[in-house]
Design a protein around this motif. Structure first.
Motif: not given
Length: 342
Positions: A209-235
């Motif tokens: 956040r210090e470097l990238a600013g507030d333009g994008e929300p941080v997406l918290y989830g599970a330590w899984l490939e499935a969560w990475g896939h789901e997060a992209v679908d959300q965005i």
């Protein structure tokens, strides 16, 4: 005259054999090997050279009786999968092998009773020290190590007050990732990461956040490939500009992100650059394209922990506290650059 062992059944070469081969007394041979006593440097080096040539190995039991040490270190962990502990153990072993110290591993799951059994077994074997390692830096092992009669060093797990512990510098690793993306001209950078309850997740998110600013929300989830896939679908399902860079909390999430981007018709790295965290080779190298990621330098962390527990076992003073070791950026094709390290 050196013992002629050719053609004979293999037998253990003793200090008597070495002394005879070097033409010195048993006492002189022992002092030469242990760097004690007064003698010419040429004699000391000659005894050591002949010891190597004839394959002499000091008797560990005799060494232990003389020094009151067992020349063994116990490594205790609840990381039964070995994702973090195995590279730590490789570093510990590499650091201690030249000191004649062996390391043995005990996995305790998350079971306090099993943990106590293994600790008692280590103490019965008179280990010179214990290294505690785990699955995350903000949790203690489920066994009390605070008042043992041997030194304890913590590596990638939370230590007790006044202890010595080692962990990777998560904030510095996150800065490496985001700075790399910014250096590539990526300014709409998303962060897809693991559970917010993890200390390392919060540290990385704060640095991001210090470097990238507030333009994008941080997406918290599970330590899984499935969560990475789901997060992209959300965005990609929401309106507005899409990220041109994604920093992921681990390599599994990043692989899910890359696969989901491909399904969205988004090219990696041409349209979006992706960076992971952990440098888990079995995941990072097999991602298509191979994954730029942050290496937590767990082997070096283990090496430092090994040398520290050895120093404590030998009675040398060591300042207590948390040592944060720097991470390293490993560049592969998911950012559009040739593989290299920084």
């Amino acid at each position: 005259m050196r013992p002629d062992l050719t053609g004979k059944k293999q037998t253990r070469i003793t200090i008597h054999d070495l002394a005879a081969a070097a033409g010195v007394s048993i006492s002189t041979a022992s002092k030469a090997l242990n760097d004690t006593g007064r003698m010419g440097e040429e004699t000391r080096e000659r005894v050591k050279r002949i010891a190597r040539e004839i394959g002499f190995r000091p008797n560990a039991l005799a060494r232990g009786l003389l020094s009151k040490r067992s020349f063994t270190i116990g490594l205790l962990t609840n990381d039964t999968y070995g994702r973090f502990t195995l590279p730590v153990m490789a570093g510990v072993s590499e650091a201690l092998v030249d000191h004649g110290v062996s390391v043995f591993l005990c996995a305790i799951e998350d079971d306090p009773a099993l943990g106590q059994i293994h600790v008692d077994a280590m103490l019965d074997k008179q280990v010179d020290g214990i290294i505690a390692s785990g699955k995350r830096v903000d949790r203690q092992l489920p066994v009390d190590l605070s008042s043992l009669p041997v030194p304890v060093v913590y590596a990638f797990t939370e230590g007790t007050p006044g202890s010595v512990s080692f962990r990777s510098d998560d904030a510095q690793g996150a800065r490496l990732a985001v700075e790399w993306l910014i250096g590539l001209g990526r300014f709409r950078i998303a962060h897809i990461t693991g559970p917010q309850s993890f200390f390392s997740v919060r540290e990385r998110a704060f640095a991001y956040r210090e470097l990238a600013g507030d333009g994008e929300p941080v997406l918290y989830g599970a330590w899984l490939e499935a969560w990475g896939h789901e997060a992209v679908d959300q965005i990609w399902s929401r309106a507005g500009e899409k990220p041109d860079g994604i920093f992921c909390g681990n390599d599994q999430i990043a692989r899910g992100v890359v696969d989901a981007l491909r399904e969205q018709g988004v090219k990696v790295p041409e349209d979006v650059s992706v960076v992971g965290f952990d440098n888990w080779e079995i995941v990072a190298a097999q991602t298509r394209p191979p994954l730029t990621t942050i290496d937590m330098e767990l082997k070096e962390l283990g090496r430092q922990a090994g040398l520290t527990v050895l120093a404590l076992a030998e009675g040398r003073p060591v300042e207590p506290g948390v040592r944060k070791l720097p991470c390293r950026l490993v560049v592969r094709q998911s950012c559009g650059s040739d593989a290299r390290e920084k």
